[in-house]
Design a protein around this motif. Structure first.
Motif, short mmCIF file in Angstrom:
data_model
loop_
_atom_site.label_atom_id
_atom_site.label_comp_id
_atom_site.label_asym_id
_atom_site.label_seq_id
_atom_site.Cartn_x
_atom_site.Cartn_y
_atom_site.Cartn_z
N ASP A 1 0.85 -1.19 0.00
CA ASP A 1 0.00 0.00 0.00
C ASP A 1 0.88 1.24 0.00
N ILE B 1 1.17 4.87 1.88
CA ILE B 1 0.71 5.69 2.99
C ILE B 1 1.02 7.14 2.65
N ASP B 2 -0.01 7.94 2.50
CA ASP B 2 0.18 9.35 2.16
C ASP B 2 0.94 10.07 3.26
N SER C 1 -0.13 11.01 7.45
CA SER C 1 -1.13 9.99 7.74
C SER C 1 -0.65 9.09 8.88
N HIS C 2 -1.53 8.19 9.32
CA HIS C 2 -1.14 7.21 10.33
C HIS C 2 -1.66 5.85 9.93
N TRP C 3 -1.00 4.80 10.43
CA TRP C 3 -1.27 3.42 9.99
C TRP C 3 -0.83 2.47 11.08
N GLU D 1 -3.96 6.70 16.37
CA GLU D 1 -3.79 5.32 15.94
C GLU D 1 -3.74 4.35 17.12
N THR E 1 3.36 6.95 11.84
CA THR E 1 2.83 8.15 11.21
C THR E 1 3.85 8.66 10.20
N THR E 2 3.35 9.26 9.12
CA THR E 2 4.22 9.84 8.10
C THR E 2 4.28 11.36 8.21
#
Length: 255
Positions: free
Chosen positions: A14, A16-17, A20-22, A135, A190-191
């Motif tokens: 995927d 991740i922009d 963002s967080h994931w 998150e 997080t990005t």
């Protein structure tokens, strides 16, 4: 060198922009590959044991037991129980920041201006602290559970007097970092931009992530042998895995 090709044999992939967080619970025996798509990315990352969320990444132990200020290929990331969450088996950047932390709402407002989602929608400026907090809340965690994090693709160096400085343009487009998971781990990231990034405009940098199967660890494994403490850490993992054998992958470390 055990670096794995991004996307090759990936079972999950995927983008991740930026800002963002994931999160994902990653089983033992998997490799998480992260790739800086445009250059100048930052990934702030934390680790927890999903079976016991009180066990989480411990930055001081990770650094002192491997006698390092920076993290890179050959190092392991430790929990506060002396176990190894994951090993860094590939790092094109050769330096992962271990001390910079994340920016909060106030710091982002001072550096890049104040925007909020209610007013600016997708053009708002998220901060790393709140991003991680959102998150971890999905797993019943809160402010007190945000331990010191690592920052992939970012470099913070120190001079002889101990002054810290951010190294701009450290990560280039296409640079990749691979983490091999040695135990089942809740990964939260997080990005959002690094708190020390001097960019005049808010850096909004995407990252590609891919999950693949890890090769069995051999006796001459770089991460296993890079320090005596790592050998003890892997032994702690082995003992722990006896309680959770159906979640742990086979590890070959020699006789």
């Amino acid at each position: 060198m055990q670096q794995q090709v991004i996307g090759q044999g990936a079972i999950y992939q995927d983008v991740i922009d930026g800002a963002s967080h994931w999160s994902m619970v990653i089983p033992a025996g998997k490799v998480l590959s992260l790739t800086d798509i445009e250059g100048g990315a930052n990934v702030s990352m934390l680790f927890y044991n999903p079976k016991n969320l009180l066990e989480r990444y411990n930055a001081p132990d990770t650094l002192k037991c491997q006698h390092t200020f920076k993290l890179t290929q050959g190092h392991c990331l430790y929990s506060d129980m002396g176990r190894i969450f994951c090993s860094i088996i590939g790092d094109d950047t050769h330096w992962i920041d271990s001390v910079g932390g994340v920016a909060n709402k106030q710091k982002v407002a001072v550096k890049w201006g104040k925007r909020d989602y209610q007013t600016d929608r997708n053009n708002w400026l998220q901060n790393g602290y709140d991003s991680l907090l959102v998150e971890v809340a999905k797993y019943g965690l809160g402010k007190r559970d945000l331990a010191a994090n690592i920052n992939l693709f970012s470099k913070v160096k120190t001079d002889d007097e101990g002054n810290l400085s951010f190294v701009a343009a450290h990560s280039k487009a296409g640079d990749s970092i691979q983490l091999r998971f040695e135990m089942e781990t809740l990964v939260v990231l997080t990005t959002c931009p690094h708190p020390m990034n001097p960019a005049t405009e808010y850096p909004n940098k995407p990252v590609n992530i891919a999950l693949s199967e890890a090769a069995a660890m051999a006796a001459d494994d770089q991460c296993l042998n890079s320090s005596a403490e790592n050998g003890r850490g892997f032994e702690n993992n082995r003992r722990y895995s006896c309680q959770h054998t159906h979640h742990q992958h086979a590890v070959v470390v020699g006789a």
